[in-house]
Design a protein around this motif. Structure first.
Motif, short mmCIF file in Angstrom:
data_model
loop_
_atom_site.label_atom_id
_atom_site.label_comp_id
_atom_site.label_asym_id
_atom_site.label_seq_id
_atom_site.Cartn_x
_atom_site.Cartn_y
_atom_site.Cartn_z
N GLU A 186 1.27 3.89 -6.04
CA GLU A 186 1.06 3.59 -4.62
C GLU A 186 -0.34 3.03 -4.41
O GLU A 186 -1.32 3.58 -4.94
CB GLU A 186 1.21 4.86 -3.79
CG GLU A 186 2.64 5.33 -3.65
CD GLU A 186 2.68 6.61 -2.83
OE1 GLU A 186 2.74 6.51 -1.60
OE2 GLU A 186 2.61 7.69 -3.44
N VAL A 188 -2.66 1.46 -1.11
CA VAL A 188 -2.73 1.10 0.31
C VAL A 188 -4.18 0.72 0.64
O VAL A 188 -5.10 1.48 0.35
CB VAL A 188 -2.33 2.26 1.24
CG1 VAL A 188 -1.99 1.72 2.64
CG2 VAL A 188 -1.18 3.06 0.69
N PRO A 191 -5.99 2.78 4.54
CA PRO A 191 -4.91 3.45 5.30
C PRO A 191 -5.44 4.38 6.39
O PRO A 191 -6.61 4.77 6.38
CB PRO A 191 -4.22 4.29 4.22
CG PRO A 191 -5.29 4.60 3.24
CD PRO A 191 -6.24 3.43 3.25
N ASP A 231 -3.17 -5.05 -2.57
CA ASP A 231 -1.74 -5.38 -2.41
C ASP A 231 -1.16 -6.02 -3.68
O ASP A 231 0.01 -5.81 -4.00
CB ASP A 231 -1.55 -6.33 -1.22
CG ASP A 231 -1.86 -5.65 0.11
OD1 ASP A 231 -1.84 -4.41 0.16
OD2 ASP A 231 -2.14 -6.37 1.09
N LYS A 234 0.35 -3.64 -6.12
CA LYS A 234 1.70 -3.14 -5.85
C LYS A 234 2.70 -3.95 -6.65
O LYS A 234 3.64 -3.41 -7.24
CB LYS A 234 2.03 -3.32 -4.36
CG LYS A 234 1.38 -2.32 -3.47
CD LYS A 234 1.95 -2.48 -2.05
CE LYS A 234 0.83 -2.23 -1.06
NZ LYS A 234 1.09 -2.68 0.28
#
Ligand code: G1P
Length: 290
Positions: A186, A188, A191, A231, A234
């Motif tokens: 994960e 982010v 966040p 990103d 990911k």
């Protein structure tokens, strides 16, 4: 394959440090007398890397001049027998093979890294953010290279941060392989603390495999309408392992004013020529606080 090249993105506006960064790069803000980016280049060199690509941009020319020779200054220092300073100035221009490329428009950290593709080609490479200094016994980039050699995967330096700071960073989550190593699933960027996958923040140092470029090509605009490196991980992590390594060392984020002040004080206390007098001054100042 070992890591022989480093990329230092230094193209951002530095909006958190205006007005100082209106006409000068934030990476040139000095901690006492040394520009932040010189500490960063030194970390790469101390980690065995001598080929460095700096991603610069509009208003960043001072960085190029800083790592270039300045013959007039050298002549002046030589004439006035300032040998120590002369050697220091020469050393800065000889620290590493430094290359520059300009990011044409400010479009995020992911976009900045994408400019390095022809330079790094098919090799893994280190990324050191130009506004972060880490004070450590083993240089952080060296710590990451050691992890890369063990896992043969992209490595992100991470650090535990207090909950109220998670929204400032890229935050990772995944499966712990040891006390310091996590296989990340994960990612982010900045966040909300309520939904963050952990309190482990990406700490401004990375080792990336060349597959990051394909991932970046497929990364849509994210936070702040910019291409975020976070990103791209990911996408990358669905194709190959991405590892987070909790680094040993103290990180200084020079891009914000309060941390910059704290860094200056700590570094001044560590400098022999200032520590005593500056320490006394601080004690008196603190004693006078209400
Ligand atoms: C960048 C990265 C973020 C990382 C941070 C570390 O953010 O996007 O993932 O945690 O650096 O300093 P920036 O500080 O450029 O907004």
């Amino acid at each position: 394959m070992t890591v022989k090249k480093a990329v230092i993105p230094a193209a951002g506006f530095g909006t958190r440090f205006l007005p100082a960064t209106k006409a000068q790069p934030k990476e040139m803000l000095p901690i006492i007398d040394t520009p932040t980016i010189q500490y960063v280049v030194q970390e790469a060199v101390d980690s065995g890397i001598e080929d460095i690509l700096i991603i610069s941009g509009k208003g960043k020319r001072a960085i190029e001049d800083h790592f270039d020779r300045n013959p007039e200054l050298e002549a002046r220092l030589e004439e006035s027998e300032k040998e120590k300073l002369f050697n220091e100035m020469r050393h800065i221009a000889d620290m590493a093979n430094i290359h520059f490329i300009r990011q044409k428009e400010i479009n995020g950290l992911g976009d900045a890294i994408y400019y390095a593709r022809y330079h790094t080609g098919n090799e893994p490479f280190a990324v050191l953010l130009g506004d972060t200094i880490v004070d450590s016994v083993i240089p952080v980039t060296q710590q990451l290279i050691d992890a890369f050699e063990q896992y043969n995967a992209s490595i992100l330096a991470v650090e535990k941060v207090p909950k109220d700071k998670v929204s400032r960073y890229g935050i990772v989550g995944g499966k712990r392989l040891s006390d310091t190593i996590m296989e990340v699933s994960e990612f982010v960027e900045k966040p909300d603390p309520a939904t963050a996958p952990s309190d482990l923040a990406i700490a401004g140092r990375y080792i990336l495999t060349p597959e990051i470029y394909t991932a970046l090509e497929q990364t849509p605009k994210g936070k702040n309408n910019e291409i975020q490196l976070t990103d791209a991980f990911k996408i990358l992590s669905k194709r190959e392992k991405v590892i987070a390594d909790t680094i040993e060392g103290k990180r200084y984020d020079i891009g914000n004013k309060l941390d910059f002040l704290k860094t200056t004080v700590e570094f001044a206390l560590k400098r022999k020529e200032f520590s005593e007098e500056f320490g006394e001054f601080l004690k008196e100042t603190v004693a006078g606080l209400k």
